[in-house]
Scaffold this motif. Structure first.
Motif, mmCIF file in Angstrom:
data_model
loop_
_atom_site.group_PDB
_atom_site.id
_atom_site.type_symbol
_atom_site.label_atom_id
_atom_site.label_comp_id
_atom_site.label_asym_id
_atom_site.label_seq_id
_atom_site.Cartn_x
_atom_site.Cartn_y
_atom_site.Cartn_z
ATOM 1 N N MET A 1 0.850 -1.203 0.000
ATOM 2 C CA MET A 1 0.000 0.000 0.000
ATOM 3 C C MET A 1 0.884 1.252 0.000
ATOM 4 O O MET A 1 1.841 1.354 0.764
ATOM 5 C CB MET A 1 -0.886 -0.006 1.261
ATOM 6 N N GLN A 2 0.539 2.161 -0.899
ATOM 7 C CA GLN A 2 1.314 3.398 -1.017
ATOM 8 C C GLN A 2 0.909 4.376 0.086
ATOM 9 O O GLN A 2 -0.252 4.432 0.474
ATOM 10 C CB GLN A 2 1.013 4.011 -2.389
ATOM 11 N N ASN A 3 1.845 5.149 0.534
ATOM 12 C CA ASN A 3 1.519 6.166 1.515
ATOM 13 C C ASN A 3 1.015 7.409 0.800
ATOM 14 O O ASN A 3 1.782 8.108 0.159
ATOM 15 C CB ASN A 3 2.766 6.485 2.341
ATOM 16 N N GLY A 4 -0.293 7.672 0.944
ATOM 17 C CA GLY A 4 -0.882 8.787 0.224
ATOM 18 C C GLY A 4 -0.635 10.128 0.887
ATOM 19 O O GLY A 4 -0.716 11.174 0.254
ATOM 20 N N ASN A 5 -0.306 10.119 2.174
ATOM 21 C CA ASN A 5 -0.258 11.347 2.948
ATOM 22 C C ASN A 5 1.033 12.131 2.831
ATOM 23 O O ASN A 5 1.073 13.331 3.068
ATOM 24 C CB ASN A 5 -0.418 11.004 4.436
ATOM 25 N N LEU A 6 2.098 11.437 2.518
ATOM 26 C CA LEU A 6 3.419 12.027 2.659
ATOM 27 C C LEU A 6 3.710 13.002 1.522
ATOM 28 O O LEU A 6 3.643 12.643 0.358
ATOM 29 C CB LEU A 6 4.454 10.893 2.676
ATOM 30 N N GLY A 7 4.041 14.246 1.895
ATOM 31 C CA GLY A 7 4.438 15.219 0.880
ATOM 32 C C GLY A 7 5.863 14.968 0.438
ATOM 33 O O GLY A 7 6.511 14.012 0.886
ATOM 34 N N GLU A 8 6.340 15.853 -0.420
ATOM 35 C CA GLU A 8 7.700 15.648 -0.936
ATOM 36 C C GLU A 8 8.740 15.836 0.160
ATOM 37 O O GLU A 8 9.780 15.197 0.174
ATOM 38 C CB GLU A 8 7.939 16.621 -2.091
ATOM 39 N N PHE A 9 8.458 16.791 1.058
ATOM 40 C CA PHE A 9 9.399 17.085 2.138
ATOM 41 C C PHE A 9 8.692 16.955 3.493
ATOM 42 O O PHE A 9 7.488 16.961 3.572
ATOM 43 C CB PHE A 9 9.957 18.501 1.993
ATOM 44 N N GLY A 10 9.503 16.905 4.529
ATOM 45 C CA GLY A 10 8.937 16.966 5.878
ATOM 46 C C GLY A 10 8.532 15.612 6.428
ATOM 47 O O GLY A 10 8.623 14.586 5.766
ATOM 48 N N ASP A 11 8.094 15.652 7.662
ATOM 49 C CA ASP A 11 7.788 14.445 8.440
ATOM 50 C C ASP A 11 6.344 13.998 8.195
ATOM 51 O O ASP A 11 5.578 14.663 7.490
ATOM 52 C CB ASP A 11 7.991 14.800 9.933
ATOM 53 N N MET A 12 5.985 12.903 8.846
ATOM 54 C CA MET A 12 4.593 12.431 8.850
ATOM 55 C C MET A 12 3.703 13.593 9.322
ATOM 56 O O MET A 12 4.014 14.226 10.333
ATOM 57 C CB MET A 12 4.500 11.261 9.836
ATOM 58 N N PRO A 13 2.604 13.866 8.619
ATOM 59 C CA PRO A 13 1.729 14.961 9.067
ATOM 60 C C PRO A 13 1.213 14.689 10.488
ATOM 61 O O PRO A 13 0.958 13.541 10.848
ATOM 62 C CB PRO A 13 0.579 14.938 8.061
ATOM 63 N N ASN A 14 1.006 15.801 11.225
ATOM 64 C CA ASN A 14 0.636 15.666 12.629
ATOM 65 C C ASN A 14 -0.668 14.895 12.853
ATOM 66 O O ASN A 14 -0.784 14.119 13.795
ATOM 67 C CB ASN A 14 0.521 17.053 13.257
ATOM 68 N N GLU A 15 -1.655 15.145 11.958
ATOM 69 C CA GLU A 15 -2.945 14.448 12.184
ATOM 70 C C GLU A 15 -2.769 12.942 12.004
ATOM 71 O O GLU A 15 -3.374 12.139 12.706
ATOM 72 C CB GLU A 15 -4.081 15.028 11.321
ATOM 73 N N GLU A 16 -1.856 12.549 11.083
ATOM 74 C CA GLU A 16 -1.598 11.117 10.907
ATOM 75 C C GLU A 16 -0.839 10.582 12.125
ATOM 76 O O GLU A 16 -1.110 9.483 12.608
ATOM 77 C CB GLU A 16 -0.781 10.889 9.630
#
Ligand code: PLP
Length: 481
Positions: A1-16
């Motif tokens: 399963m692909q991670n849909g949430n992750l942007g190009e930069f930065g950490d795991m989003p806080n809500e996740e």
């Protein structure tokens, strides 16, 4: 399963992070609740996990749900459950869930405690909790502590300090190629933990420097033999630098007579390092203090809260009568680590080979505050009571015998039914069968050539029913041999 949430930069989003974090805490709570459903020792064969994991790293990030699913499918089967209440091998771990919270926060802060400035909370909390522990163990005020990862590393630093105090300029000149150096000698009992052997290897003293002293029938170092050995070595031109008695040896939890050994160290001016990695925790129990007679005279003492003070691995404490000896041995401040801070602050990097140090004091602070001195004492007392209870069943049985006294919470025993010639083979088989069943885990030692089963009681979850279970299984196994 692909991670849909992750942007190009930065950490795991806080809500996740929040969602996954709650899920993970739920997962851990479920794990603790259902521990007894797992086999104590992992049942996988060597190589199983590697065969089931991809050889190549993922090209794109994966969802945490997929990762957690693999924890269930792949990691869990390969876990030996140290937290299982029927884990009685080696020394059981006493980890508490409150300590797990400490680890979580430590990782979140991720301070590297090299200088006071880089981790003030770590530097000062370490001082405070180690002073709390010192008070609880009734050690004199002049003892100051430092946290390392393991007792092996604590002891290595203690021997390094002893070597430094011998005034041989080893810090500057080293040891190799020096004709002016005598053979430096370190003394311990024949039942000492292998970490001492490893420390002398690491420090370049060599295994030949170790003088292992004979023990009495209770596996305690004989002080007269120690004094004779030191005198003989001095006569041979050797230089004794350190004596290491143990309070709670690994094989049997025997207690070396520290006070008598301290007299000898004082007479010859030798560094006294006490290995109380296992049993040191029980110094907080007032009625156990007799075991610790004389340890207040030591130059250094190692105690492992990660063994038996409800703190997750790793956290070992080295107490020194004069911590400046350790600093003299290890302090070295390159330009990029110089600060304008008050010279009185404690910089952890000055006291050992590590530069960055983990914020370990936090989890221990949580544990001490959550359980309190009384709560910790009550739990340790209960473990010792359970061990004595198990020992009483052994003593009362015609088919088993005790192999050593039980001062703390370790029972050394073996099966000895009438009519069996090879008791070593029998006991080894019993242990292997029991461990393979996944019902419980015991380990062994050899005492005077006799294969001896070791049952350690120390899990924070252990109850009388767990010991009854092992005892029933052992008796059942014996009738089916
Ligand atoms: N000393 C004693 C008496 C021990 O029993 C042990 C481990 O069981 C050690 C030292 C080594 O402990 P660590 O794993 O923290 O290095």
């Amino acid at each position: 399963m692909q991670n849909g949430n992750l942007g190009e930069f930065g950490d795991m989003p806080n809500e996740e992070f929040r969602r996954v974090g709650y899920e993970l805490v739920e997962w851990i709570a479920g794990y603790f609740e259902n521990l007894e459903e797992f086999p104590v020792i992992s049942q996988v064969k060597p190589g199983w996990l590697k065969e089931n994991l991809p050889v190549r790293p993922p090209e794109s990030g994966e969802s945490f749900d997929a990762i957690l699913a693999d924890v269930d499918q792949l990691i869990l089967p390969a876990v030996t459950h140290w937290n299982h209440p029927s884990f009685h091998g080696l020394f059981s771990t006493s980890t508490s869930s409150v300590g797990v919270f400490g680890e979580m926060l430590t990782a979140a802060f991720d301070m590297k405690g090299m200088l006071w400035r880089t981790a003030p909370a770590s530097a000062e909390l370490e001082d405070v909790v180690l002073d709390w522990l010192r008070q609880m163990m009734d050690l004199p005020e002049h003892f100051e502590g430092i946290i390392y990862d393991t007792a092996s590393v604590s002891t290595m630093h203690a021997i390094a300090a002893a070597r430094d105090r011998a005034g041989l300029s080893i810090r500057e000149k080293g040891m190799s190629g020096r004709k002016d150096l005598a053979l430096l000698r370190v003394y311990c009992s024949e039942h000492v933990h292998s970490s001492i052997d490893k420390a002398v290897i690491t420090l370049g003293l060599g295994l030949g420097s170790l003088h292992k002293i004979e023990c009495n029938e209770k596996f305690e170092m004989i002080p007269e033999r120690l004094a004779e050995a030191i005198e003989d070595d001095i006569e041979n031109g050797d230089l004794p630098i350190c004596v290491i008695p143990t309070i709670g040896t690994t094989s049997t939890s025997s207690v070396d007579p520290v006070d008598a050994i301290a007299d000898i160290c004082e007479k010859f001016g030798i560094w006294l390092h006490v290995d109380a990695a296992y049993a040191g925790s029980t110094a907080i129990i007032p009625e156990f203090r007799d075991y610790f007679d004389g340890w207040e005279r030591a130059d250094s003492i190692v105690v492992n809260p990660h063994k038996w003070l409800f703190t997750p691995f790793d956290l070992s404490v080295l107490y020194c009568k004069d911590l400046s000896v350790l600093k003299d041995a290890f302090s070295l401040v390159p330009e990029y680590l110089k600060t304008a801070d008050d010279p009185g602050v404690r910089n952890g990097m000055d006291y050992g080979i590590q530069l960055g140090r983990r914020f370990r004091a936090l989890k221990f602070w949580f544990v001490i505050r959550y359980f309190g001195r009384e709560g910790m004492i009550a739990r340790l007392r209960e473990h010792c009571r359970l061990a004595r209870l198990f020992a009483s069943w052994v003593e009362a049985s015609p088919d088993f015998e005790l192999m050593a006294p039980v001062p703390f919470a370790l029972v050394c025993f073996r099966a000895c039914p009438a009519g069996v010639d090879d008791l070593n083979a029998l006991n080894e088989k019993i242990m292997n069968d029991l461990n393979a069943s996944g019902e419980a885990y015991l380990s062994h030692t050899k005492l005077n050539g006799k294969f001896t089963l070791r049952l350690s009681v120390g899990s924070i979850r252990v109850e009388e029913r767990h010991l009854t279970k092992v005892w029933d299984i052992l008796n059942r196994m014996l009738t089916h041999q």
